[in-house]
Design a protein around this motif. Structure first.
Motif, PDB file in Angstrom:
ATOM      1  N   ALA A   8       0.832  -1.204   0.000  1.00 32.19           N
ATOM      2  CA  ALA A   8       0.000   0.000   0.000  1.00 32.19           C
ATOM      3  C   ALA A   8       0.867   1.254   0.000  1.00 32.19           C
ATOM      4  O   ALA A   8       0.584   2.233  -0.712  1.00 32.19           O
ATOM      5  CB  ALA A   8      -0.935  -0.018   1.206  1.00 32.19           C
ATOM      6  N   ASP A   9       1.939   1.233   0.782  1.00 30.90           N
ATOM      7  CA  ASP A   9       2.845   2.400   0.812  1.00 30.90           C
ATOM      8  C   ASP A   9       3.480   2.618  -0.551  1.00 30.90           C
ATOM      9  O   ASP A   9       3.606   3.770  -1.018  1.00 30.90           O
ATOM     10  CB  ASP A   9       3.942   2.179   1.872  1.00 30.90           C
ATOM     11  N   TRP A  10       3.891   1.528  -1.206  1.00 34.61           N
ATOM     12  CA  TRP A  10       4.534   1.657  -2.528  1.00 34.61           C
ATOM     13  C   TRP A  10       3.566   2.223  -3.554  1.00 34.61           C
ATOM     14  O   TRP A  10       3.917   3.072  -4.360  1.00 34.61           O
ATOM     15  CB  TRP A  10       5.061   0.280  -2.955  1.00 34.61           C
ATOM     16  N   ARG A  11       2.301   1.722  -3.536  1.00 35.75           N
ATOM     17  CA  ARG A  11       1.305   2.234  -4.483  1.00 35.75           C
ATOM     18  C   ARG A  11       1.011   3.709  -4.248  1.00 35.75           C
ATOM     19  O   ARG A  11       0.774   4.466  -5.179  1.00 35.75           O
ATOM     20  CB  ARG A  11       0.008   1.423  -4.380  1.00 35.75           C
ATOM     21  N   ASP A  12       1.048   4.143  -2.965  1.00 36.25           N
ATOM     22  CA  ASP A  12       0.727   5.544  -2.648  1.00 36.25           C
ATOM     23  C   ASP A  12       1.845   6.507  -3.012  1.00 36.25           C
ATOM     24  O   ASP A  12       1.619   7.724  -3.100  1.00 36.25           O
ATOM     25  CB  ASP A  12       0.410   5.677  -1.143  1.00 36.25           C
ATOM     26  N   GLU A  13       3.052   5.959  -3.229  1.00 39.47           N
ATOM     27  CA  GLU A  13       4.176   6.831  -3.554  1.00 39.47           C
ATOM     28  C   GLU A  13       3.996   7.554  -4.886  1.00 39.47           C
ATOM     29  O   GLU A  13       4.421   8.693  -5.064  1.00 39.47           O
ATOM     30  CB  GLU A  13       5.479   6.006  -3.629  1.00 39.47           C
ATOM     31  N   ASP A  14       3.344   6.894  -5.826  1.00 46.72           N
ATOM     32  CA  ASP A  14       3.253   7.454  -7.177  1.00 46.72           C
ATOM     33  C   ASP A  14       2.014   6.869  -7.853  1.00 46.72           C
ATOM     34  O   ASP A  14       1.816   5.652  -7.817  1.00 46.72           O
ATOM     35  CB  ASP A  14       4.510   7.066  -7.975  1.00 46.72           C
ATOM     36  N   PRO A  15       1.157   7.682  -8.461  1.00 48.27           N
ATOM     37  CA  PRO A  15      -0.029   7.167  -9.161  1.00 48.27           C
ATOM     38  C   PRO A  15       0.318   6.132 -10.212  1.00 48.27           C
ATOM     39  O   PRO A  15      -0.462   5.229 -10.494  1.00 48.27           O
ATOM     40  CB  PRO A  15      -0.652   8.419  -9.784  1.00 48.27           C
ATOM     41  N   ALA A  21       0.373   2.625  -8.611  1.00 46.37           N
ATOM     42  CA  ALA A  21      -0.956   2.048  -8.433  1.00 46.37           C
ATOM     43  C   ALA A  21      -1.534   1.582  -9.762  1.00 46.37           C
ATOM     44  O   ALA A  21      -2.157   0.510  -9.860  1.00 46.37           O
ATOM     45  CB  ALA A  21      -1.892   3.071  -7.783  1.00 46.37           C
TER      46      ALA A  21
END
Length: 328
Positions: free
Chosen positions: A32-39, A42
């Motif tokens: 979840a943190d990785w996906r939130d780093e950059d659109p 995701a």
């Protein structure tokens, strides 16, 4: 390697690690943190998830074919070997799951049919430890399931010695009659117009099955009780019975006590290929008492002739006619 390719490769690594269950290095929270780093993170993960979402819904053969097609396309278009290896691991996991599912399906219990010819008897040991004895010209089908044990009598007569198992009821279907027990000894005879259930030990529930498959209890039998169930009348007549007479067939004998000859002939004809037939109407009600050996029809006929003043004449078609002996 471009930034877009690098993000796609990272997404593939996340998918392999989490979807295959290997989350020792990373967790759902890390993803979840990785996906939130950059659109773009995701979006890349969502595209990859969409490509693999249907893999677990296909069979082994279809899954392998789909995987090979996607593998070829990815190899040609993107040349990302590590991504391909990740998808290979994921697909292999689904293939194993599919094989295990097929194995479980194949190992499901199957019905087994047993039968005897006219004049034969047979003893069968069932998988649950129960013993089943088949009388002449009898056919049954058994199905031993995890929660219930089923026997269907297609024709004839059978004696049951049921091993007690309170978690697995033992159910016998004979026409519209259903017998339900946990552990007991009883006899069931499937007749043309009625069925007879005779209990040697234990407790037996006798029920009626209706056209809409509803089951209603019509009798609860204890040891020494017998129920003659007439499905057409939707009732069962309960009474005591002569154990020796009902169970004699198990030792190859037929035992009668003041039984009308017409009933005796009907019963004996279940065991022999050459049928007996009463030629003189006056003999129909003749009371017959005695024990007959069911392994030899000639001995049976000789006994009827000598003990009850009967003459037996065999026709060319094999039928044995019974006449009242004429007095000199």
């Amino acid at each position: 390697m471009s930034k877009k390719q690098d993000i796609e490769e990272q997404a593939a690594q996340w998918a392999v690690g989490l979807m295959s269950g290997d989350n020792r290095a990373h967790t759902e929270a890390d993803l979840a943190d990785w996906r939130d780093e950059d659109p773009r993170h995701a979006r890349a993960y969502a595209e990859l998830a969409a490509m693999t979402a249907d893999l677990d819904a296909v069979g082994e053969a279809a899954l392998q074919e789909e995987f090979e097609r996607e593998l070829h396309e990815v190899a040609e278009e993107r040349k990302r070997q590590r991504w391909v290896a990740g998808i290979s691991s994921l697909a292999a996991g689904f293939v194993v799951a599919a094989v295990l599912s097929v194995s479980m399906w194949v190992s499901a219990p199957e019905p087994v049919t047993y039968a005897t010819a006219k004049g034969q008897r047979s003893t069968i040991a069932l998988a649950d430890g129960s013993v089943l004895q088949l009388n002449t010209n009898t056919q049954v089908t058994t199905l031993m399931e995890d929660d219930e044990r089923h026997v269907t009598i297609e024709r004839g007569e059978a004696f049951f010695s049921v091993k007690r198992d309170e978690s697995r009821p033992f159910i016998v279907d004979a026409g519209d009659t259903q017998v339900r027990v946990l552990g007991t000894k009883f006899n069931v005879r499937l007749g043309a117009s009625s069925n007879v259930v005779s209990v040697l030990s234990g407790l037996v529930s006798v029920a009626q099955r209706s056209d809409d498959d509803d089951v209603r209890e019509v009798a609860l039998l204890h040891a020494g009780e017998q129920a003659e169930h007439d499905a057409n009348k939707n009732e069962a007549v309960v009474e005591g019975f002569d154990t020796g007479s009902v169970m004699a067939w198990r030792t190859g004998k037929a035992l009668y006590h003041e039984t009308p000859l017409s009933v005796v002939v009907q019963d004996l004809n279940r065991y022999f290929n050459a049928p007996l037939e009463i030629a003189d109407a006056q003999l129909a009600d003749l009371p017959v008492s005695g024990t007959f050996n069911l392994t030899d029809q000639d001995v049976v006929v000789d006994a009827l002739e000598s003990a009850f003043s009967i003459d037996a004449v065999k026709r060319l078609d094999g039928v044995i006619l019974l006449y009242a002996r004429q007095k000199n």
